[in-house]
Write an enzyme that holds these catalytic residues in place. Structure first.
Site, PDB file in Angstrom:
ATOM      1  N   ARG A  18       9.858   0.994   0.044  1.00 12.51           N
ATOM      2  CA  ARG A  18      10.231   1.464   1.387  1.00 12.51           C
ATOM      3  C   ARG A  18      11.700   1.202   1.670  1.00 12.51           C
ATOM      4  NH1 ARG A  18       6.566  -1.514   5.403  1.00 12.51           N
ATOM      5  NH2 ARG A  18       7.043  -3.120   3.904  1.00 12.51           N
ATOM      6  N   ASN A  36       3.793   1.820   4.497  1.00  8.26           N
ATOM      7  CA  ASN A  36       2.751   1.586   3.509  1.00  8.26           C
ATOM      8  C   ASN A  36       1.421   2.078   4.068  1.00  8.26           C
ATOM      9  OD1 ASN A  36       4.411   0.336   1.633  1.00  8.26           O
ATOM     10  ND2 ASN A  36       3.942  -1.726   2.321  1.00  8.26           N
TER      11      ASN A  36
END
Length: 88
Positions: A18, A36
């Protein structure tokens, strides 16, 4: 200007995935978010020029510390994002 929902599947959590998307998106002046998912994949909505979005996706597929097995991309409607955020 387009917006894509992108889902990365494989070994993409707990490897800085990320943060890497966030850094590339910021440098490429893309907007949207990344988070996520409970199934172990990573979902992002990325908005900007199509060539820049494709470049980001390609970078993530070639990231050595992750292992992207599948990428799903879907067109979604454009939103008024001002920056790119990591959703926790």
């Amino acid at each position: 200007m387009i917006r894509k929902k992108v889902i990365f599947s494989g070994k993409v959590q707990k490897v800085g995935f990320r943060l890497e998307i966030h850094c590339i998106a910021h440098r490429m002046k893309l907007t949207g978010w990344v988070k996520n998912l409970e199934d172990g994949s990573v979902e992002a909505e990325i908005q900007g020029e199509e060539s820049r979005i494709n470049f980001l996706v390609h970078c993530m597929q070639s990231l050595k510390r992750a292992s992207v097995k599948k990428v799903t991309m879907i067109d979604v409607s454009i939103k008024d994002d001002e920056n790119f955020t990591i959703v926790r």
